[in-house]
Write a protein that holds these residues in place. Structure first.
Motif, short mmCIF file in Angstrom:
data_model
loop_
_atom_site.label_atom_id
_atom_site.label_comp_id
_atom_site.label_asym_id
_atom_site.label_seq_id
_atom_site.Cartn_x
_atom_site.Cartn_y
_atom_site.Cartn_z
N ARG A 1 -8.13 28.12 37.72
CA ARG A 1 -7.33 27.87 36.52
C ARG A 1 -8.37 28.44 35.32
NH1 ARG A 1 -3.91 27.07 39.70
NH2 ARG A 1 -2.60 25.65 39.84
N THR A 2 -7.94 29.25 34.63
CA THR A 2 -8.73 29.79 33.63
C THR A 2 -8.00 29.60 32.30
OG1 THR A 2 -9.30 31.54 34.67
CG2 THR A 2 -9.72 31.91 32.68
N VAL A 3 -8.65 29.04 31.00
CA VAL A 3 -8.41 28.98 29.69
C VAL A 3 -8.95 30.18 29.11
CG1 VAL A 3 -9.88 27.25 29.32
CG2 VAL A 3 -7.94 27.40 27.76
N VAL A 4 -8.13 30.97 28.19
CA VAL A 4 -8.79 31.76 27.27
C VAL A 4 -8.62 31.38 25.91
CG1 VAL A 4 -8.71 34.30 26.83
CG2 VAL A 4 -8.45 33.54 29.14
N LYS B 1 -13.87 32.23 27.43
CA LYS B 1 -12.98 32.32 28.72
C LYS B 1 -13.80 31.49 29.57
CE LYS B 1 -11.40 35.44 32.46
NZ LYS B 1 -11.44 36.65 32.97
N LEU B 2 -13.08 30.16 30.23
CA LEU B 2 -13.66 29.32 31.16
C LEU B 2 -12.74 29.54 32.37
CD1 LEU B 2 -15.41 26.34 30.87
CD2 LEU B 2 -13.26 25.89 31.98
N THR B 3 -13.37 29.35 33.61
CA THR B 3 -12.60 29.38 34.90
C THR B 3 -13.04 28.35 35.57
OG1 THR B 3 -12.16 31.96 34.60
CG2 THR B 3 -12.18 30.67 36.94
N ALA B 4 -12.25 27.49 36.15
CA ALA B 4 -12.54 26.26 37.10
C ALA B 4 -11.97 26.65 38.39
CB ALA B 4 -12.29 25.11 36.57
N GLY C 1 -18.22 27.50 38.38
CA GLY C 1 -17.36 28.20 37.61
C GLY C 1 -17.92 29.10 36.90
N GLU C 2 -17.15 29.63 35.77
CA GLU C 2 -17.53 30.88 34.94
C GLU C 2 -17.10 30.55 33.59
OE1 GLU C 2 -15.16 34.03 36.82
OE2 GLU C 2 -16.51 34.14 38.33
N MET C 3 -17.93 30.85 32.76
CA MET C 3 -17.71 30.54 31.11
C MET C 3 -18.49 31.97 30.56
SD MET C 3 -18.41 27.26 28.81
CE MET C 3 -20.18 27.78 28.56
N PHE C 4 -17.42 32.49 29.78
CA PHE C 4 -17.82 33.70 29.09
C PHE C 4 -17.61 33.62 27.46
CE2 PHE C 4 -17.03 35.23 33.55
CZ PHE C 4 -18.43 35.74 33.64
N ASP C 5 -18.66 34.07 26.66
CA ASP C 5 -18.35 34.40 25.17
C ASP C 5 -18.04 35.85 25.03
OD1 ASP C 5 -18.69 35.00 22.48
OD2 ASP C 5 -20.25 33.84 22.26
N LEU C 6 -16.35 35.87 24.95
CA LEU C 6 -15.89 37.09 24.81
C LEU C 6 -16.30 37.95 23.84
CD1 LEU C 6 -12.33 36.12 26.20
CD2 LEU C 6 -14.37 37.22 27.55
N LYS D 1 -18.85 23.79 27.28
CA LYS D 1 -18.29 23.69 28.49
C LYS D 1 -17.62 22.63 28.57
CE LYS D 1 -20.55 23.10 32.38
NZ LYS D 1 -21.23 23.31 33.51
N LEU D 2 -17.78 21.50 28.33
CA LEU D 2 -16.97 20.20 28.29
C LEU D 2 -15.82 20.22 27.35
CD1 LEU D 2 -16.87 17.39 29.44
CD2 LEU D 2 -18.36 16.70 27.63
N GLU D 3 -15.85 21.02 26.10
CA GLU D 3 -14.73 21.06 25.10
C GLU D 3 -13.78 22.01 25.85
OE1 GLU D 3 -14.26 23.39 21.13
OE2 GLU D 3 -16.13 22.14 21.07
N LEU D 4 -14.40 22.97 26.24
CA LEU D 4 -13.32 23.96 27.07
C LEU D 4 -12.49 23.42 28.11
CD1 LEU D 4 -15.40 27.29 26.65
CD2 LEU D 4 -13.22 26.95 25.47
N LYS D 5 -13.34 22.63 29.12
CA LYS D 5 -12.62 21.99 30.12
C LYS D 5 -11.58 21.08 29.54
CE LYS D 5 -16.22 21.69 33.57
NZ LYS D 5 -17.15 20.55 34.43
#
Length: 91
Positions: A29-32, A37-40, A47-52, A72-76
């Protein structure tokens, strides 16, 4: 980068991307958001987390960087919120 607008208003704060490859055991699952962008991955601690904005080609994974732990916690949390908003209830 902002998400698409209509009549001057942002339509969504975040977008959910779902990818289920059951035949190889990969569910993610990814949230953008407008910037991140965070992918779990289901069943995994990585996982992956990027500053676009700073890394538009997604070359620098921020997932394990301690200075991004709070973000990361906020994006999760945002990922969970979007999943709950879009998940269909079973009968």
């Amino acid at each position: 980068m902002r998400l698409p607008e209509r009549s001057g208003e942002t339509l969504h704060e975040a977008v959910l991307v779902e990818n289920d490859e059951d035949y190889i055991g990969s569910n993610l699952r990814t949230v953008v958001t407008g910037r991140y962008k965070l992918t779990a991955y289901s069943g995994h601690d990585f996982g992956e987390m990027f500053d676009l904005q700073e890394d538009p080609h997604e070359l620098h994974n921020l997932w394990d960087r301690p200075e991004y732990a709070e973000l990361k916690l906020e994006l999760k949390g945002q990922l969970l919120e979007v999943i709950m908003e879009t998940d269909s209830a079973l009968p």
